[in-house]
Write a protein that holds these residues in place. Structure first.
Motif, mmCIF file in Angstrom:
data_model
loop_
_atom_site.group_PDB
_atom_site.id
_atom_site.type_symbol
_atom_site.label_atom_id
_atom_site.label_comp_id
_atom_site.label_asym_id
_atom_site.label_seq_id
_atom_site.Cartn_x
_atom_site.Cartn_y
_atom_site.Cartn_z
ATOM 1 N N UNK A 94 2.445 3.243 9.216
ATOM 2 C CA UNK A 94 3.423 2.435 9.884
ATOM 3 C C UNK A 94 4.003 3.193 11.185
ATOM 4 N N UNK A 95 4.304 4.397 10.990
ATOM 5 C CA UNK A 95 4.542 5.278 12.194
ATOM 6 C C UNK A 95 3.580 5.544 13.141
ATOM 7 N N UNK A 96 2.293 5.411 12.926
ATOM 8 C CA UNK A 96 1.109 5.747 14.028
ATOM 9 C C UNK A 96 1.245 4.240 14.580
ATOM 10 N N UNK A 97 1.294 3.092 13.917
ATOM 11 C CA UNK A 97 1.469 1.795 14.614
ATOM 12 C C UNK A 97 2.507 1.427 15.473
ATOM 13 N N UNK A 140 -1.748 14.535 16.133
ATOM 14 C CA UNK A 140 -1.302 15.620 14.803
ATOM 15 C C UNK A 140 -0.947 14.591 13.544
ATOM 16 N N UNK A 141 -0.556 13.290 13.995
ATOM 17 C CA UNK A 141 -0.426 12.506 12.601
ATOM 18 C C UNK A 141 -1.587 11.692 12.035
ATOM 19 N N UNK A 142 -2.606 11.747 13.269
ATOM 20 C CA UNK A 142 -3.721 11.251 12.665
ATOM 21 C C UNK A 142 -4.537 12.244 11.687
ATOM 22 N N UNK A 143 -4.483 13.267 12.249
ATOM 23 C CA UNK A 143 -5.007 14.478 11.487
ATOM 24 C C UNK A 143 -4.451 14.468 10.053
ATOM 25 N N UNK A 144 -3.016 14.653 10.053
ATOM 26 C CA UNK A 144 -2.142 14.515 8.904
ATOM 27 C C UNK A 144 -2.635 13.145 7.906
ATOM 28 N N UNK A 146 -5.521 11.462 7.712
ATOM 29 C CA UNK A 146 -6.932 11.987 7.537
ATOM 30 C C UNK A 146 -6.970 12.867 6.154
ATOM 31 N N UNK A 147 -6.041 13.841 6.348
ATOM 32 C CA UNK A 147 -5.932 14.627 5.236
ATOM 33 C C UNK A 147 -5.458 14.240 4.030
ATOM 34 N N UNK A 148 -4.547 13.420 4.087
ATOM 35 C CA UNK A 148 -3.570 12.605 2.996
ATOM 36 C C UNK A 148 -4.728 11.691 2.134
ATOM 37 N N UNK A 149 -5.709 10.908 3.256
ATOM 38 C CA UNK A 149 -6.763 10.252 2.725
ATOM 39 C C UNK A 149 -7.453 10.893 1.929
ATOM 40 N N UNK A 150 -7.869 12.128 2.137
ATOM 41 C CA UNK A 150 -9.008 12.911 1.526
ATOM 42 C C UNK A 150 -8.415 13.142 0.038
ATOM 43 N N UNK A 151 -6.963 13.496 0.228
ATOM 44 C CA UNK A 151 -6.399 14.182 -0.996
ATOM 45 C C UNK A 151 -6.347 12.963 -1.957
ATOM 46 N N UNK A 152 -5.985 11.798 -1.512
ATOM 47 C CA UNK A 152 -5.835 10.583 -2.243
ATOM 48 C C UNK A 152 -7.409 10.303 -3.103
ATOM 49 N N UNK A 153 -8.371 10.411 -2.144
ATOM 50 C CA UNK A 153 -9.406 10.287 -2.709
ATOM 51 C C UNK A 153 -9.858 11.158 -3.796
ATOM 52 N N UNK A 154 -9.542 12.476 -3.574
ATOM 53 C CA UNK A 154 -9.717 13.576 -4.669
ATOM 54 C C UNK A 154 -8.836 13.178 -5.643
ATOM 55 N N UNK A 155 -7.641 12.794 -5.868
ATOM 56 C CA UNK A 155 -6.820 12.554 -6.753
ATOM 57 C C UNK A 155 -7.152 11.507 -7.561
ATOM 58 N N UNK A 156 -7.854 10.367 -6.857
ATOM 59 C CA UNK A 156 -8.341 9.117 -7.705
ATOM 60 C C UNK A 156 -9.539 9.562 -8.473
ATOM 61 N N UNK A 157 -10.270 10.401 -7.889
ATOM 62 C CA UNK A 157 -11.639 11.030 -8.705
ATOM 63 C C UNK A 157 -11.318 11.732 -9.754
ATOM 64 N N UNK A 158 -10.303 12.647 -9.818
ATOM 65 C CA UNK A 158 -9.915 13.341 -11.009
ATOM 66 C C UNK A 158 -9.260 12.515 -11.939
ATOM 67 N N UNK A 159 -8.544 11.476 -11.517
ATOM 68 C CA UNK A 159 -7.737 10.568 -12.664
ATOM 69 C C UNK A 159 -8.827 9.735 -13.390
#
Length: 338
Positions: A94-97, A140-144, A146-159
Motif C-alpha cells: 500500500x505504501x509503495x502504491x 529501498x522499500x522494494x528491496x524490503x 522482496x526480502x519479506x516475500x522471500x521470508x514469507x515463502x520460507x515460512x510457508x514451506x516450513x509450516x
C-alpha cells in the motif's frame, strides 16, 4: 506395567544382559495369541509377555503423542507468524502504491521542459529533489518487500513441513494405540480363561516377592527436598489405576507417574521411560537413593521410583494399581538420579 518375574538379587546385574536381550527380541514379535488353549503356566507367561509388549507400544504411543502436541504448537505459531508477515507485506504494498501514484502525478513532463515553463523554477527544483529522494526511498522499500516475500515463502514451506510431520505423528499415535489395545485385549482374554486360583497365582507372582503388606520404610530419609516432594507425590498416587498413556492425576502409566511425581518438585522429566533413563546422571543400583528412577529391561520400557529399603513405587500394568514392589522385581537396566 512390568514383566512380572521373580526378583533378581540386589545390585546392578549386568550379567543378565544377554537374557534381557533375548526377552526384548521376543517382545518385538507382536503376534496374536494362539487360538488353541495353552497350559495354565504357559497362559500366565503369555499374559506377562503381552503386558510387556503393550507397555513397549504404550511408550511409543506416549512419545508420538508428545511430539504431536509439540508440533501442533509449532504449527499454530507458524500460522500466526505467516499472518503477521502477510499483513506487513500488504502494508508495504500500500505504501509503495501511494508513492508511485504521487510520482506519476508530479512527473508528467520532461524535467528540462518543465523547468523552462515553470513560473517558479526554485520551487520546481525543490520538488524535483524531493522526487529523487522518493525514488531512493521506493527502491529501498522494494528491496524490503522482496526480502519479506522471500521470508514469507520460507515460512510457508516450513509450516507445510511441520503439517506433514504432524500428520505422520498422528498416524503413529493411532497405530500404537491399536497395538496397545490389541495386546491388552489379548491379555484380558487369557486372564478371563484362567481359573480363579490361576489368576490369583498370576497376581501373586506379579508382585515379585508376593507380599501384600506395605513395606516398612521407617527411617528412610530422602537425600534432598526435591526427592522428598517427588516421593510424597508418588505415595499419594498409591492405589490409583494404571491407565496407559496417562500421566495423572486420576491414572498413570509407568513413565507418566514419574513425570507427574517429579513435576510436583519443579522438575520436568521427559514423557517416556527411554528418555527418562537419561534425565540425570546414572548410578549403580547398589548406590540407589530414595527418589532415583529405576529403569527396567534392556529396552528401558518400564520405570519405577526407588523409595528405600529395596522398594520401588510404580504403575505396574492394567488392572494393577500404583503400588510398592521390590526393586528386583525384574531385570534392572539402569538407575538415574534426576
Amino acid at each position: 506395567m512390568g514383566s512380572h518375574r521373580r526378583p533378581v538379587p540386589s545390585g546392578f546385574d549386568r550379567g543378565a544382559g544377554a537374557a534381557v536381550c533375548v526377552l526384548s527380541a521376543a517382545a518385538a514379535a507382536l503376534g496374536a495369541v494362539p487360538a488353541n488353549a495353552a497350559p495354565h503356566g504357559d497362559s500366565r507367561a503369555e499374559v506377562d509377555r503381552l503386558y510387556q509388549q503393550a507397555e513397549e507400544a504404550t511408550q511409543a504411543y506416549d512419545k508420538a503423542d508428545e511430539r504431536a502436541v509439540a508440533l501442533r504448537r509449532e504449527v499454530n505459531d507458524a500460522q500466526d507468524l505467516i499472518a503477521r508477515q502477510q499483513q506487513r507485506i500488504n502494508t508495504m504494498r500500500e505504501a509503495l502504491g501511494s508513492l508511485a501514484g504521487a510520482q506519476y502525478r508530479s512527473g508528467g513532463l520532461d524535467p528540462t521542459v518543465a523547468l523552462l515553463f515553470s513560473d517558479d523554477p526554485e520551487d520546481y527544483l525543490a520538488k524535483a529533489s524531493l522526487l529523487d529522494r522518493i525514488d531512493v526511498r521506493r527502491a529501498g522499500q522494494l528491496r524490503e518487500l522482496q526480502a519479506a516475500l522471500r521470508e514469507l515463502a520460507q515460512e510457508r514451506s516450513e509450516a507445510a513441513g511441520k503439517l506433514a510431520e504432524l500428520e505422520r505423528s498422528r498416524k503413529a499415535v493411532a497405530t500404537h494405540k491399536v497395538t496397545v489395545e490389541r495386546k491388552l485385549a489379548a491379555a484380558q482374554h487369557l486372564l478371563d480363561t484362567m481359573s480363579a486360583a490361576d489368576r490369583a497365582a498370576f497376581e501373586h507372582a506379579s508382585r515379585g516377592d508376593g507380599r501384600d503388606d506395605l513395606p516398612d520404610l521407617s527411617g528412610v530419609v530422602p537425600p534432598d527436598g526435591r526427592a522428598a516432594v517427588a516421593i510424597a507425590a508418588a505415595r499419594a498416587a498409591l492405589g490409583k489405576p494404571y491407565v496407559w498413556g496417562a500421566s495423572g492425576p486420576s491414572g498413570f502409566d509407568c513413565s507418566g507417574l514419574m513425570q507427574w511425581a517429579y513435576a510436583h518438585a519443579g522438575i520436568h522429566l521427559p514423557r517416556t521411560s527411554q528418555e527418562q533413563r537419561y534425565a540425570g546422571h546414572q548410578v549403580p543400583l547398589s548406590q540407589a537413593r530414595p527418589g532415583d528412577l529405576v529403569v527396567y529391561r534392556s529396552d528401558a520400557s518400564h520405570v519405577a521410583m526407588y523409595v528405600g529399603h529395596g522398594q520401588v513405587i510404580h504403575a505396574p500394568y492394567p488392572g494393577a494399581p500404583v503400588r510398592y514392589d521390590p526393586v528386583g522385581m525384574m531385570p534392572v537396566s539402569s538407575v538415574t538420579r534426576p
